[in-house]
Design a protein around this motif. Structure first.
Motif, mmCIF file in Angstrom:
data_model
loop_
_atom_site.group_PDB
_atom_site.id
_atom_site.type_symbol
_atom_site.label_atom_id
_atom_site.label_comp_id
_atom_site.label_asym_id
_atom_site.label_seq_id
_atom_site.Cartn_x
_atom_site.Cartn_y
_atom_site.Cartn_z
ATOM 1 N N GLY A 151 59.282 23.764 82.328
ATOM 2 C CA GLY A 151 58.172 23.090 81.680
ATOM 3 C C GLY A 151 58.642 22.087 80.666
ATOM 4 O O GLY A 151 59.753 21.538 80.765
ATOM 5 N N LEU A 152 57.795 21.851 79.661
ATOM 6 C CA LEU A 152 58.051 20.808 78.675
ATOM 7 C C LEU A 152 57.929 21.356 77.262
ATOM 8 O O LEU A 152 57.096 22.226 76.992
ATOM 9 C CB LEU A 152 57.055 19.656 78.847
ATOM 10 C CG LEU A 152 57.047 18.935 80.189
ATOM 11 C CD1 LEU A 152 55.860 17.989 80.257
ATOM 12 C CD2 LEU A 152 58.338 18.181 80.409
ATOM 13 N N ASN A 153 58.775 20.822 76.379
ATOM 14 C CA ASN A 153 58.594 21.092 74.955
ATOM 15 C C ASN A 153 57.485 20.173 74.448
ATOM 16 O O ASN A 153 57.517 18.959 74.657
ATOM 17 C CB ASN A 153 59.885 20.819 74.192
ATOM 18 C CG ASN A 153 59.679 20.892 72.693
ATOM 19 O OD1 ASN A 153 59.505 19.873 72.027
ATOM 20 N ND2 ASN A 153 59.681 22.103 72.159
ATOM 21 N N ILE A 154 56.490 20.743 73.783
ATOM 22 C CA ILE A 154 55.360 19.941 73.308
ATOM 23 C C ILE A 154 55.288 19.889 71.779
ATOM 24 O O ILE A 154 54.331 19.354 71.221
ATOM 25 C CB ILE A 154 54.027 20.465 73.876
ATOM 26 C CG1 ILE A 154 53.793 21.925 73.497
ATOM 27 C CG2 ILE A 154 53.981 20.292 75.377
ATOM 28 C CD1 ILE A 154 52.453 22.473 73.952
ATOM 29 N N GLY A 155 56.310 20.430 71.099
ATOM 30 C CA GLY A 155 56.314 20.333 69.647
ATOM 31 C C GLY A 155 57.434 21.127 69.014
ATOM 32 O O GLY A 155 57.937 22.101 69.584
ATOM 33 N N SER A 156 57.853 20.694 67.824
ATOM 34 C CA SER A 156 58.838 21.423 67.030
ATOM 35 C C SER A 156 58.502 21.206 65.557
ATOM 36 O O SER A 156 57.981 20.154 65.169
ATOM 37 C CB SER A 156 60.264 20.958 67.339
ATOM 38 O OG SER A 156 60.404 19.575 67.041
ATOM 39 N N MET A 157 58.806 22.206 64.730
ATOM 40 C CA MET A 157 58.464 22.119 63.310
ATOM 41 C C MET A 157 59.410 22.983 62.487
ATOM 42 O O MET A 157 59.752 24.094 62.876
ATOM 43 C CB MET A 157 57.023 22.582 63.075
ATOM 44 C CG MET A 157 56.575 22.455 61.626
ATOM 45 S SD MET A 157 54.899 23.068 61.339
ATOM 46 C CE MET A 157 55.170 24.839 61.499
ATOM 47 N N GLN A 158 59.832 22.439 61.334
ATOM 48 C CA GLN A 158 60.598 23.195 60.353
ATOM 49 C C GLN A 158 59.719 23.387 59.129
ATOM 50 O O GLN A 158 59.116 22.434 58.614
ATOM 51 C CB GLN A 158 61.886 22.471 59.971
ATOM 52 C CG GLN A 158 62.716 23.238 58.954
ATOM 53 C CD GLN A 158 64.099 22.637 58.749
ATOM 54 O OE1 GLN A 158 65.104 23.271 59.053
ATOM 55 N NE2 GLN A 158 64.154 21.408 58.249
ATOM 56 N N LYS A 159 59.649 24.630 58.642
ATOM 57 C CA LYS A 159 58.806 24.965 57.503
ATOM 58 C C LYS A 159 59.673 25.524 56.393
ATOM 59 O O LYS A 159 60.369 26.525 56.581
ATOM 60 C CB LYS A 159 57.743 25.989 57.926
ATOM 61 C CG LYS A 159 56.743 26.340 56.854
ATOM 62 C CD LYS A 159 55.702 27.294 57.402
ATOM 63 C CE LYS A 159 54.658 27.655 56.357
ATOM 64 N NZ LYS A 159 53.633 28.589 56.909
ATOM 65 N N LEU A 160 59.616 24.868 55.245
ATOM 66 C CA LEU A 160 60.411 25.274 54.099
ATOM 67 C C LEU A 160 59.494 25.632 52.929
ATOM 68 O O LEU A 160 58.518 24.908 52.651
ATOM 69 C CB LEU A 160 61.362 24.152 53.666
ATOM 70 C CG LEU A 160 62.296 23.580 54.743
ATOM 71 C CD1 LEU A 160 63.089 22.410 54.184
ATOM 72 C CD2 LEU A 160 63.233 24.656 55.278
ATOM 73 N N LYS A 161 59.809 26.732 52.241
ATOM 74 C CA LYS A 161 59.086 27.122 51.031
ATOM 75 C C LYS A 161 60.100 27.347 49.912
ATOM 76 O O LYS A 161 61.078 28.080 50.079
ATOM 77 C CB LYS A 161 58.282 28.411 51.270
ATOM 78 C CG LYS A 161 57.053 28.228 52.136
ATOM 79 C CD LYS A 161 56.248 29.518 52.185
ATOM 80 C CE LYS A 161 54.990 29.363 53.007
ATOM 81 N NZ LYS A 161 54.165 30.613 53.011
#
Length: 365
Positions: free
Chosen positions: A290-300
């Motif tokens: 399939g396909l990658n439809i998003g990526s995200m890095q979350k920092l606190k």
């Protein structure tokens, strides 16, 4: 009495009498229309009954033909079954029409407030809400629905797929114990829809399972590190201040295919049969693409006493094309599930990282 007075009295009497007559005519017309409307609706129901039974017969004949084509019955047996089905549907039409005809006769003998509610899947009522009510209301509709006949053999079924568990990465040149991602905090989730088709005519031991799923793979980064993209080179670096949380997530749309096998129970009825894998052991082996439809890095983190949440979407050189191997070992609807991405997480990197997930899978069919 003057001529003008007489004319005025006559005019008042005429208007009053005319109004009373008009009201009586409207009332009579309404009552007549109410009964006629009920009868008209029931006559339409008779046409619908005949059409409905013909559709049922058509479906039964198609099912019989499928059994004949699959060599489950002979041509002579098929003709006998078709004859029985036709006789049954003809009797159904006759009985159901007789019920409606009796209702019509009841309506012809009674007034508009008479109710013909029953289980014939049709309700029509017109009249006041009670004996002392003056407001009129009309209700026209179905009481219940008839079920279409079962398809004799349903080789394909469908269900919702949900999976959840632990997630991490196999990194080139490193052991899993040396992973920069926390084992406990990193996880995955999958939600999708799948179809299952029996491969052979006379056994359900081998099945093909296929569909589509959304996969969320999350990495909980440890040692106060975070991802940095430097001219296309994605590496982990130490964050300038203390991080409360550092997570990286990818979202994929994939199309899994599994060869599923295992025993099942055959349930046979007079006009249909089914195979059931309820409380049965089964194995599924296959893969997905399939396909990658998003990526995200979350920092606190905290800076100058202020709590900061930083979400970075995209720009991490994640591979757009996703493919891998997967399998499950199940009892009934619950399975131990493993999936492994053959494609590296990031493209054109010095060291490949391949996502791996282990958890529980639930096929809610």
């Amino acid at each position: 009495m003057s001529t003008i007075t007489r004319l005025l009295v006559y005019a008042i009497i005429s208007v009053t009498f005319g109004t009373i007559q008009a009201q009586e005519k409207v009332k009579d017309s309404l009552e007549k229309t109410s009964v006629d409307y009920k009868i008209e609706a029931l006559e339409e129901l008779k046409v619908k009954i005949e059409k409905e039974e013909r559709e049922y017969l058509k479906a039964e004949i198609e099912s019989i033909n499928e059994r004949q084509d699959a060599k489950q019955i002979t041509a002579a047996e098929a003709e006998d079954l078709k004859k029985v089905a036709a006789e049954k549907r003809a009797a159904n039409i006759e009985n159901r029409l007789a019920i409606v005809d009796n209702k019509i006769e009841l309506l012809k003998r009674n007034d508009s407030a008479y109710s013909v509610d029953d289980d014939e899947s049709f309700i029509f009522r017109i009249g006041g809400r009670g004996e002392d009510s003056e407001d009129e209301f009309i209700y026209l509709g179905k009481k219940n629905r008839k079920h279409k006949p079962y398809k004799f053999d349903r080789r394909t079924t469908s269900d919702i797929v949900f999976a959840i568990g632990f997630n991490n990465a196999i990194i080139e040149g490193q052991d899993l114990d040396d992973s920069p991602y926390k084992l406990g905090g990193s996880g995955f989730m999958e939600l999708g829809y799948a179809w299952k088709t029996r491969i052979f005519d006379n056994t359900n031991f081998w099945r093909l399972k296929y569909g589509f799923s959304f996969q969320w793979n999350k990495f909980d980064i440890k040692d106060n590190q975070y991802f940095v993209n430097t001219d296309g080179d994605v590496i982990l670096q130490e964050f300038p201040v203390e991080l409360n949380k550092a997570k990286f997530r990818t979202t994929n749309l994939v199309f899994p295919v599994h060869l599923e096998f295992g025993p099942s129970k055959k349930i046979e009825k007079e006009d249909y049969f089914r195979y059931s894998t309820r409380n049965k052991f089964k194995v599924g082996l296959g893969g997905y693409a399939g396909l990658n439809i998003g990526s995200m890095q979350k920092l606190k983190y905290k800076e100058d006493g202020n709590r900061i949440k930083n979400k970075q979407r995209g720009g991490f050189e994640v591979n757009e094309f996703v493919y891998g191997l997967s399998g499950y070992l199940a009892w009934g609807d619950t399975a131990l599930y493993v999936k492994y991405d053959l494609n590296p997480l990031f493209k054109d990197q010095a060291f490949d990282q391949n996502n791996i997930s282990v958890g529980l899978r639930f096929d809610m069919d």
